[in-house]
Every structure is written in structure tokens, then in C-alpha cells.
Motif scaffolding. Structure first.
Motif, short mmCIF file in Angstrom:
data_model
loop_
_atom_site.label_atom_id
_atom_site.label_comp_id
_atom_site.label_asym_id
_atom_site.label_seq_id
_atom_site.Cartn_x
_atom_site.Cartn_y
_atom_site.Cartn_z
N GLY A 155 -5.74 -2.75 0.06
CA GLY A 155 -5.63 -4.10 0.49
C GLY A 155 -6.71 -4.83 0.71
O GLY A 155 -6.50 -4.71 -0.71
N ASP B 61 0.60 -0.97 -0.44
CA ASP B 61 0.10 -0.32 -0.56
C ASP B 61 0.69 1.35 -0.17
O ASP B 61 1.70 1.31 -0.75
CB ASP B 61 -0.75 -0.72 1.43
N ASP C 230 -6.29 -3.03 5.83
CA ASP C 230 -7.94 -3.50 6.02
C ASP C 230 -7.72 -3.90 7.50
O ASP C 230 -9.51 -3.69 7.75
CB ASP C 230 -7.41 -5.53 5.77
#
Length: 355
Positions: free
Chosen positions: A204, A155, A248
Motif C-alpha cells: 500500500g 498490489d 491501506d
């Protein structure tokens, strides 16, 4: 007209390279003394949409190997991206302008063979970059064979979000992002490995956030905005680091589908990179409680795969204690460097264990 290329304190700069690097300028006139022009680079770096000559993933770009004294490139960009230009190993920043422009990367070099690597500091949502051509007063040479390869999937941490900002309170701008300074890029250079980075800020694996694409939705794309086909097995890749889970599990979330989606990702990566060691990593952001929940979920996915016979997979904790921060509490350059040390140590240890 200067486009804001600036030096960083890198040691041992050769005089001929330093002088040539001062020519990172935006050209407004036609190329002079161009002995050879090419419309594709000597080699692409990372994941690109090669058929369209477009690159958009952070760290993606191209290599130009040439014999001559000067080099320029013509690119098309939206005007917010920047590249890391390495001329014979010496890095410098190049900010791109909106539209199609020619950039003089070198002039007045000593006659002989030279190598330029150009990689994106910025990530895909900022816009793709089109390679139009490259010109030299000499001739272009074939690219040298690649060494071992690494793939980094993640990410904003893996993309280099805010790494050059003075945080934690600074606001993100494309100018504060730099994939070149991320843990995966630093470790890859130290290990002599070529790196492919597939990273998107905010992404995510859980599908609990409806309407939001996950890494499994975009992992095969040529660029973030251009679809692609699943890759064929690639035995050149010897290490894959996955740093997903922060988005997440942040803010107390604990998505029930994360484990299953993580298992899908591991299965896909094992097919695509049959000889690679897989590092299921996490860190360094998130409060301790959220981190523990995410860590347990990732460890469970790893243990399940190992129980089914997977032998080149392990969890890697990258939660280093920060000395300072980039923008919006993201890892700073020093934190990224500390994470790189952990990744490099793990890869070296597993190289020795598995030969």
C-alpha cells in the motif's frame, strides 16, 4: 522432458507456430546447430535490472527477434516462477525449473523472421530470474521500435494474484498467478501498448503499518529485491494506472497519512512521465464501507492535484461486480477482463480529448 506447457483455447493458431510451440521443453543436452548465441535479449520488457540481466517484476521479461527455424534460451531461477511465452503472437505457459537450464522454445519453424516475447506470470517475492543466453540456428535481429507505453502500479490485483484459481476458497500458489490476464495487461494488448507492471501483493502507501515497505519504497527498484535509481523523465509513456488503497483501507482502517503519500506518488509520477495521463484507480475488492472511505481519500488527492494545475489526472472506479472469484476472493479472469474494458474505454476517451 516436458515441463508442463499447456494450451489455452486461443483462436486462429497458424500451423507452423502451433507445431513449433510443442517444443517448449527442458533441454538436457548442449544446443545443436547454434549459429548465433547472445547474452542479452533483443529488448527488455518492463522494469528489469538490465546490468545484471535479471528480471523480477510481474510482466517483466524480454523480446527475442530472430531469423531461423529454432530458438532456445538459458535461464537461472529458483524453480517457482512461470513465464508467458508468445511465439509470433501465440501464448503458452512455461514453468521454470530450479537452477540453470536451457529451454527449447521453438523448433521446425518456417524459415524467416520470428518474434518471441517472454514475460513473468509471477511476481517479485517469488524470486528473480536471470537471463543467461539465447541460441538460434539462424541469426538474431534488432528489436522493432516500441509503440506507446503504459505503466501499471498496484498490489495483488495488478499482479494477477490467484487469477487462475477457482475461488474464492482456493489457496494461492505461484501457479495460480498470471500477470498476463490482469486488467492492465489485457487493456495494453488491446490498445497496442507496451506495459510495465510494478505490483506487489499486500502493498500500500500508508506507513501506519510499521516495518512494512510501501510502494514509494520500492517503485524505483530494478526488481523487488534489487534497488535502483529514480527514472529519468520518459515521454514514451502515455498512460499510468495506479490501483492502490485496498491494503491501506481494508478491515475498517483509515490511515491519516494516505493522502499525503498519494500526493507524493502523483508528484513523482508526473515528473517521470510528463506526457502521461494518470488514472487514480480503485477496485474491485473491499466491502462497500471500506471502499467508500478509500475512494474519498483518493478523490481528495486527485482534486488537490487538479487544483494545483494538474490537467491529465482523474479518478477511475474499477469496482466491477464479479461473476466469480480467483483465490482468496481475488479478481477472476472474467473480473479482470471487465476491469480492462473500463481502463481501455478511459484511455480511448482521453486520447480523443487530448490528441
Amino acid at each position: 522432458m516436458s515441463i508442463g506447457a499447456r494450451w489455452r483455447p486461443w483462436p486462429a493458431i497458424r500451423l507452423d507456430v502451433a507445431v513449433a510451440s510443442l517444443f517448449l521443453v527442458l533441454c538436457t543436452s548442449p544446443p545443436i546447430f547454434a549459429a548465433e548465441t547472445i547474452e542479452r535479449p533483443s529488448k527488455w520488457i518492463g522494469r528489469v535490472a538490465a546490468s545484471d540481466a535479471v528480471f523480477g517484476w510481474p510482466g517483466s521479461g524480454f523480446t527475442l527477434r530472430f531469423e531461423g527455424t529454432s530458438l532456445s534460451i538459458t535461464l537461472v531461477d529458483a524453480g517457482q516462477n512461470s513465464l508467458e511465452i508468445e511465439l509470433d503472437g501465440v501464448p503458452q505457459r512455461l514453468d521454470l525449473q530450479a537452477g540453470q537450464h536451457r529451454y527449447q522454445l521453438a523448433d521446425g519453424l518456417q524459415q524467416g523472421a520470428h518474434v518471441v516475447r517472454a514475460t513473468r506470470r509471477t511476481e517479485g517475492w517469488i524470486g528473480d530470474t536471470l537471463f543467461v543466453s539465447a541460441e538460434t540456428d539462424g541469426s538474431f535481429l534488432p528489436a522493432e521500435a516500441s509503440a506507446e507505453e503504459m505503466v501499471a502500479i498496484g498490489d495483488s490485483i495488478t499482479a494477477g494474484y490467484g487469477v487462475e484459481g477457482v475461488g474464492p476458497g482456493c489457496k494461492f500458489t505461484p501457479g495460480t498467478e498470471n500477470q498476463y490476464l490482469t486488467y492492465a495487461a489485457v487493456a495494453a494488448r488491446s490498445l497496442g501498448m507496451e506495459l510495465t507492471t510494478l505490483a506487489v501483493s499486500g502493498i500500500g502507501l500508508s506507513r501506519a503499518r510499521k516495518g512494512t515497505k510501501t510502494m514509494l519504497d520500492v517503485i524505483d527498484n530494478g526488481t523487488l529485491s534489487r534497488s535502483g535509481a529514480p527514472g529519468l523523465p520518459d515521454e514514451r509513456v502515455s498512460a499510468v494506472v495506479i490501483n492502490l488503497g485496498t491494503n491501506d483501507f481494508s478491515d475498517g482502517k483509515n490511515p491519516s497519512d494516505f493522502g499525503g503519500e498519494y500526493a507524493k506518488l502523483l508528484s513523482r509520477l508526473r515528473y517521470q512521465f510528463p506526457k502521461a495521463y494518470l488514472y487514480a484507480a480503485l477496485g474491485p475488492m473491499m466491502p462497500q464501507k471500506d471502499f467508500d472511505t478509500a475512494e474519498n481519500a483518493i478523490k481528495a488527492a486527485v482534486q488537490t492535484s487538479v487544483a494545483k494545475g494538474e490537467s491529465r489526472l482523474r479518478y477511475l472506479n474499477l469496482r466491477v461486480k464479479p461473476k466469480d472469484f480467483g483465490c482468496n476472493w481475488h479478481p477472476s479472469r472474467s473480473t479482470q477482463a471487465a476491469m480492462a474494458d473500463l481502463l481501455e474505454q478511459a484511455i480511448k476517451a482521453d486520447r480523443g480529448r487530448h490528441g
